[in-house]
Design a protein around this motif. Structure first.
Motif, PDB file in Angstrom:
ATOM      1  N   VAL A 151      12.684  48.499  58.768  1.00 29.04           N
ATOM      2  CA  VAL A 151      13.556  49.550  58.270  1.00 29.04           C
ATOM      3  C   VAL A 151      14.300  48.999  56.816  1.00 29.04           C
ATOM      4  CG1 VAL A 151      14.174  50.486  60.282  1.00 29.04           C
ATOM      5  CG2 VAL A 151      15.630  48.588  59.396  1.00 29.04           C
ATOM      6  N   ALA A 152      13.585  48.222  56.031  1.00 29.51           N
ATOM      7  CA  ALA A 152      14.299  47.628  54.963  1.00 29.51           C
ATOM      8  C   ALA A 152      13.820  48.739  53.895  1.00 29.51           C
ATOM      9  CB  ALA A 152      13.406  46.530  54.535  1.00 29.51           C
ATOM     10  N   PHE A 153      14.631  48.928  52.874  1.00 31.58           N
ATOM     11  CA  PHE A 153      14.236  49.769  51.663  1.00 31.58           C
ATOM     12  C   PHE A 153      12.906  49.373  51.008  1.00 31.58           C
ATOM     13  CE2 PHE A 153      14.607  50.986  47.320  1.00 31.58           C
ATOM     14  CZ  PHE A 153      15.340  52.435  47.366  1.00 31.58           C
ATOM     15  N   SER A 154      12.343  50.539  50.774  1.00 30.96           N
ATOM     16  CA  SER A 154      10.762  50.287  50.187  1.00 30.96           C
ATOM     17  C   SER A 154      10.836  51.409  48.695  1.00 30.96           C
ATOM     18  CB  SER A 154       9.710  50.858  51.052  1.00 30.96           C
ATOM     19  OG  SER A 154       8.481  51.015  50.394  1.00 30.96           O
ATOM     20  N   PHE A 155      10.761  50.784  47.515  1.00 31.27           N
ATOM     21  CA  PHE A 155      10.625  51.410  46.462  1.00 31.27           C
ATOM     22  C   PHE A 155       9.248  52.224  46.503  1.00 31.27           C
ATOM     23  CE2 PHE A 155      13.798  48.387  44.911  1.00 31.27           C
ATOM     24  CZ  PHE A 155      14.584  49.067  44.249  1.00 31.27           C
TER      25      PHE A 155
END
Length: 218
Positions: A151-155
């Motif tokens: 669930v980490a941020f993904s650009f």
């Protein structure tokens, strides 16, 4: 008995045990194991938290990310019992990049695949999402195959969403973070039912009614 991948082992300053990061069901949190082998979860939350140090004063430091927050340094007090989800954010590295921008929202889903196996996935929806509209769909498939989407941020996903795409990413059988049995489901059988897991996810999202079935890609 903790059937999950661990990393970043840190000895407690008093020698009472070790702290370590645990990947489970798309998130990563801090755990502690005493010398007698009793393990307990220290932090909780839908997040990717990588702790790098725990000081003598019981304050931990690490890097934390969520679907709408890129990696930043955080600190928190390690609880004596139970878990904590209270973090103090120290840095805001990408605040200038994200200022004034509406971000895509991420929805967690669980769906049933072949053999009644439960599969976890996430739907990333464009800013201003309207369920009455039809959107092109991107199926994002991780490599490995023994790894774990999280669930980490993904650009990249934020960029795709900003361009009007709904995205689905999942952890089909063979992924880590769901126990050894789940990971070994594709042993000597890859590719196979993992494909069915992916397609069941696509069918689930299509069933929501907002996907343009003539515009599907991976």
């Amino acid at each position: 008995t903790l059937d999950r991948p661990e990393s970043g082992i840190i000895w407690a300053t008093d020698g009472s045990g070790v702290y370590f990061n645990v990947e489970s069901e798309g998130s990563k949190n801090l755990w502690f194991a005493s010398l007698n082998g009793q393990a307990r979860q220290v932090t909780s939350g839908k997040q990717v938290l990588t702790v790098t140090d725990v000081g003598k004063n019981g304050v931990a430091v690490g890097v934390r990310s969520t679907p709408t927050m890129p990696n930043d340094v955080v600190t928190f007090a390690v609880p004596k019992t139970g878990t904590t989800s209270a973090f103090t954010q120290i840095t805001s590295i990408n605040a200038d990049v994200l200022r004034g921008k509406e971000l895509a929202q991420t929805e967690e889903i669980w769906y049933t695949s072949k053999d009644n196996l439960k599969i976890q996935g996430w739907i990333v929806k464009p800013p201003g999402f309207d369920p009455a509209k039809k959107y092109p769909l991107i199926l994002d498939i991780h490599g490995g195959p023994q790894s774990m989407y999280n669930v980490a941020f993904s650009f990249a996903r934020q960029d795709n969403a900003a361009n009007g795409y709904v995205q689905l990413y999942t952890n089909p059988r063979g992924s880590t973070g769901y126990g050894v049995k789940f990971t070994n489901e594709i042993r000597n059988a890859y590719p196979g039912k993992d494909f069915d897991d992916l397609m069941a996810g696509v069918d689930t999202v299509i069933g929501r009614g907002y996907v343009d079935t003539k515009n599907l890609r991976s």
